[in-house]
Design a protein around this motif. Sequence first.
Motif: not given
Length: 236
Positions: A33-51, A110-117
Amino acid sequence: MSDKTVHSDSAFMARRDAARDRIDELTGAKGGAADDRLAWFHTVYREAGGDPAAVPWADLAPKQAIVEWLAENPGGGSRAIDIGCGLGDNAEALAAAGYKTEAFDLSEDAISWAQKRFPDSSVSYRAADLFQLPDEWHGAFDLVQECYTIQALNGDLRTKAVEVMAGLVAPGGRLLLINRCQDEDGEAQGPPWPMKPSEWRRFETLGLTMVREEFYEIERPGRIIPHVRAVFERKI
């Protein structure tokens, strides 16, 4: 044309492999489902923990295929947009090449991370959904840069993405597309799902003309990945 894996650090690659296994089990990783796929991108960045190793597409350097193209096509102050900018490396390459650059990603993390970099960057970063972009962006950009976004989508999202991207190109503007590719008769295995020629040539049914099409390969441990770099133009 050539490209290389940026990271040779075995510890980094081990973390990347572990992260890939983990995120492949998240809802939406394989499409659906579209909503599931888009939510997946959110989760990848959120759970990366800065790595960055936990974000499979983050090389911490611009794609070589983009760098090479920009060397021959400087911006001279023209307006560009980087689609799905992630941690910002490709967007920064556009700005360094003289483009007045805007960049967006679905993930606020992702945007916050890019701005910090890139705290002193001239790039205008913002969180935005490809499928709900500001009206003022329609037909507004001299260069639309698409790298690896379409191949991360499937089904209706994939079809719609091509339409939206085409709509961002200004009269006289260009679209630079870089994605994994496969033969027309091949069966797509993903994610990511490599593009077929009929898919990227569909831009030609949306008011754009293909002016350049190049194929190259990227080597990864135990495999070679075919890629396409195509340039489209909207006539004035």
